[in-house]
Design a protein around this motif. Structure first.
Motif, PDB file in Angstrom:
ATOM      1  N   SER A 111      50.963 -14.648  69.737  1.00 15.75           N
ATOM      2  CA  SER A 111      50.596 -13.708  70.800  1.00 15.75           C
ATOM      3  C   SER A 111      49.951 -14.422  71.989  1.00 15.75           C
ATOM      4  N   GLU A 112      49.331 -15.574  71.735  1.00 17.39           N
ATOM      5  CA  GLU A 112      48.713 -16.361  72.805  1.00 17.39           C
ATOM      6  C   GLU A 112      49.142 -17.824  72.646  1.00 17.39           C
ATOM      7  N   PRO A 113      49.387 -18.524  73.753  1.00 17.20           N
ATOM      8  CA  PRO A 113      49.815 -19.931  73.658  1.00 17.20           C
ATOM      9  C   PRO A 113      48.789 -20.785  72.922  1.00 17.20           C
ATOM     10  N   ASP A 114      49.269 -21.611  72.023  1.00 15.30           N
ATOM     11  CA  ASP A 114      48.424 -22.554  71.283  1.00 15.30           C
ATOM     12  C   ASP A 114      49.311 -23.741  70.916  1.00 15.30           C
TER      13      ASP A 114
ATOM     14  N   GLU B 225      51.235 -24.489  67.382  1.00 17.44           N
ATOM     15  CA  GLU B 225      52.682 -24.286  67.383  1.00 17.44           C
ATOM     16  C   GLU B 225      53.409 -25.534  66.895  1.00 17.44           C
TER      17      GLU B 225
END
Length: 236
Positions: free
Chosen positions: A120-123, A127
């Motif tokens: 849901s949020e860039p990481d 990833e």
């Protein structure tokens, strides 16, 4: 009533069960679910509290979830052995064995890759870890399946069975996640091409793409999700 298969889009594993129903050739209905939208909304919990597809509404109006349970239900209603084999036969034991492998470790190996895709949020660091874990697992499971493939035209016979349906809805995830070239596993690649070329899979893919193809005639109609939930889900 005819059974209703609740199948998920986009790229749900349940596409293979649509093809399987075509191979079975008995009347059925379909219910389409957007897995990125409708499936995650509260009403869907009345059909499957685990927020997953597929689900099957049986001819008696009961809700059956989990791919292996649905496969068992279909096999028990296959008197002509179109997609299964005689109970307690070596062929049926082999069919269940292969399906179980595909539905557990093979399918589960893609879990980290789906998680990485749906963050849901860039990481970026997380990833990368997920993709490294998922890629290794998917390759290892493909190696195992490649070694399991024998000399028959399809997975366990010279005609498509439940095992081919369970496989084909998931096998394409290799391409979606760009893990490795299909050609790395030549026996599996050739098998996939044979399954994909069947009219039943072509029909199922067209259905998934929201087209109106001509299939075997066994598929009677699409039933709206809201109607399926209202009639067969647990009380609100």
């Amino acid at each position: 009533m005819e059974p209703i298969l609740v199948y998920g889009v986009p790229a749900g594993s349940s596409m293979g069960l649509v093809a399987t129903l075509e191979w079975l050739g008995q009347p059925y209905r379909l219910c389409r679910v957007d897995m990125l939208g409708e499936m995650r909304e509260p009403p869907y919990l009345r059909l499957n509290a685990r927020v997953e597809t597929p689900a099957l509404i049986t001819d008696g109006g009961r809700v059956v979830t989990e791919t292996m349970a649905i496969a068992h239900w279909l096999a028990s209603r296959d008197p002509d052995h179109c997609i299964s084999f005689a109970p307690q036969s070596p062929e049926q034991d082999r069919l269940v064995q292969v399906m179980a492998f595909i539905n557990t470790g093979f399918t589960g190996a893609f879990g980290p890759l789906w998680t990485a895709m749906e963050l849901s949020e860039p990481d970026p660091d997380y990833e990368r870890q997920l993709r490294r874990l998922g890629t290794a697992a998917v390759i290892e499971r493909h190696d195992k399946l490649e070694a399991m493939i024998g000399n028959s035209e399809f997975l366990v016979a010279d005609h498509p069975t439940l095992a081919d349906g369970v496989l084909i809805g998931v096998a394409r995830w290799l391409d979606i996640h760009d893990v490795a070239s299909r050609g790395r596993w030549p026996k599996l690649d050739a098998l996939r091409r044979r399954i994909e070329a069947t009219p039943a899979v072509q029909f199922a893919l067209a259905i998934e793409n929201d087209e109106t193809p001509r299939g075997s005639g066994a598929m009677l109609e699409h039933v709206p999700l809201a109607e399926v939930i209202e009639r067969y889900g647990t009380p609100a």
